[in-house]
Write an enzyme that holds these catalytic residues in place. Structure first.
Site, short mmCIF file in Angstrom:
data_model
loop_
_atom_site.label_atom_id
_atom_site.label_comp_id
_atom_site.label_asym_id
_atom_site.label_seq_id
_atom_site.Cartn_x
_atom_site.Cartn_y
_atom_site.Cartn_z
CB VAL A 204 -39.07 19.05 0.01
CG1 VAL A 204 -40.25 18.35 0.67
CG2 VAL A 204 -37.76 18.40 0.44
CG ASP A 205 -43.66 20.36 -5.29
OD1 ASP A 205 -44.60 20.70 -4.55
OD2 ASP A 205 -43.65 20.57 -6.52
CB SER A 206 -46.19 18.34 -0.08
OG SER A 206 -46.64 19.69 -0.07
#
Length: 320
Positions: free
Chosen positions: A112-114
């Site tokens: 998960v990489d915003s």
């Protein structure tokens, strides 16, 4: 102190207009602080990796630029010590945010990489995820970020499974990627996702989806490979990746307790109202004043004395 050579040097530096501001502002105001700087300079002349190693201390002290540089080094060292004591986490590596999902019904870990604009799949996993025949190679190009990678194509409609919820999304395919799959900002905005560090989980609002982030050991063991169903189920059932039901139970318990409290408060309020038959209390005003921290009985008495005037009742309560 009049005969102290360090004190004489301090006074001289204070009165000298050429003295650097960092010395005047942070070290010369106090003899103790200035002595600490001198001791730090002495250590620098004896430290091998210091630019002042083997220098004569007196020569260093006479050079205003050297003194200013040492003053900055001292401040840096102080900040380092403070950070190491009160923020030790900044000196360790943080575990990246991985969650167990399924792509095309194949279990895998997703990063998960915003900070990523698009959701990405590594081309190394196309065949393992049974998506190699569906790659649209018209969408080739280069992806630029921290580095550059070649875009080998695009998957327009991929079924992603999050905690038994099926969510379609498109994936950009790169020929080199540090993770098998990356969930980017496009997916998170589309499905209104939340990265919740209080519960250490990834949430999808409106779908009752909450997936715990994996711990460091799980990431090292299971990332960047296709998982078996057994491995996937082990991750889901572990304490670090599962906790949704427990959290929901805690929330339900909290809701019940809140309802009990509200019911009790309403009952108590009704009793107090009944004791004042000649006066009908404004319940909204009562609740507003109670929220400010005033006692219920005093709130009702104040509203009675002010004939339900909220502002006057508040002023009266502040004087009691």
């Amino acid at each position: 102190m009049a005969g102290d050579p360090i004190e004489k040097l301090r006074i001289k530096l204070i009165n000298d207009p050429n003295t650097h501001s960092v010395l005047k502002e942070d070290f010369l105001f106090s003899l103790t602080q200035f002595k600490a700087l001198i001791e730090f300079a002495k250590v620098q002349t004896k430290t091998e990796n210091s630019p002042y190693f083997s220098r004569n201390l007196a020569d260093v002290l006479k050079n205003y630029n050297d003194m200013a540089d040492i003053a900055y080094q001292y401040k840096i060292h102080e900040q380092y010590q403070h950070s190491y004591t009160y923020d030790p986490e900044s000196f360790t590596t943080s575990c990246m945010l991985y969650i167990p999902i399924k792509i095309n019904n194949v279990p895998i870990l997703a990063f998960v990489d915003s900070g990523a604009e698009k959701s990405i799949l590594s081309s190394d996993f196309l065949e393992g995820l049974k998506l190699d025949k569906m790659l649209d190679k018209r969408f080739v190009g280069q992806a630029r970020g921290v580095g550059t990678s070649n875009i080998t194509g695009r998957l327009h409609h991929v079924m992603l499974t999050f905690d038994n919820e099926f969510l379609p999304h498109s994936l950009t395919v790169l020929d080199s990627l540090g993770s098998a799959v990356l969930i980017g900002l496009d997916f998170m905005r589309k499905y209104k996702c939340i990265i919740d560090f209080n519960t250490n989980s990834f949430k999808i609002t409106g779908l009752d989806v909450e997936i715990k982030f994996l711990n460091e050991g799980q990431v090292e063991r299971y990332s960047n490979k296709i998982l078996t169903e057994e491995q996937f189920n082990d991750i889901i059932s572990s304490d670090d990746s599962n906790g949704k039901k427990r959290i929901q139970k805690e929330e339900n318990t909290d809701d019940k307790e809140q309802k009990k409290i509200k019911t009790h408060e309403s009952t108590e309020l009704s009793k107090e109202e009944k004791t004042n038959d000649a006066f009908i209390v404004n319940e909204q005003h009562v609740n507003q004043l109670i929220e400010l921290g005033f006692d219920k009985s005093k709130v009702i008495e104040a509203l009675k004395l002010t004939n339900n005037d909220l502002d006057k009742a508040a002023e009266l309560l502040l004087t009691l």
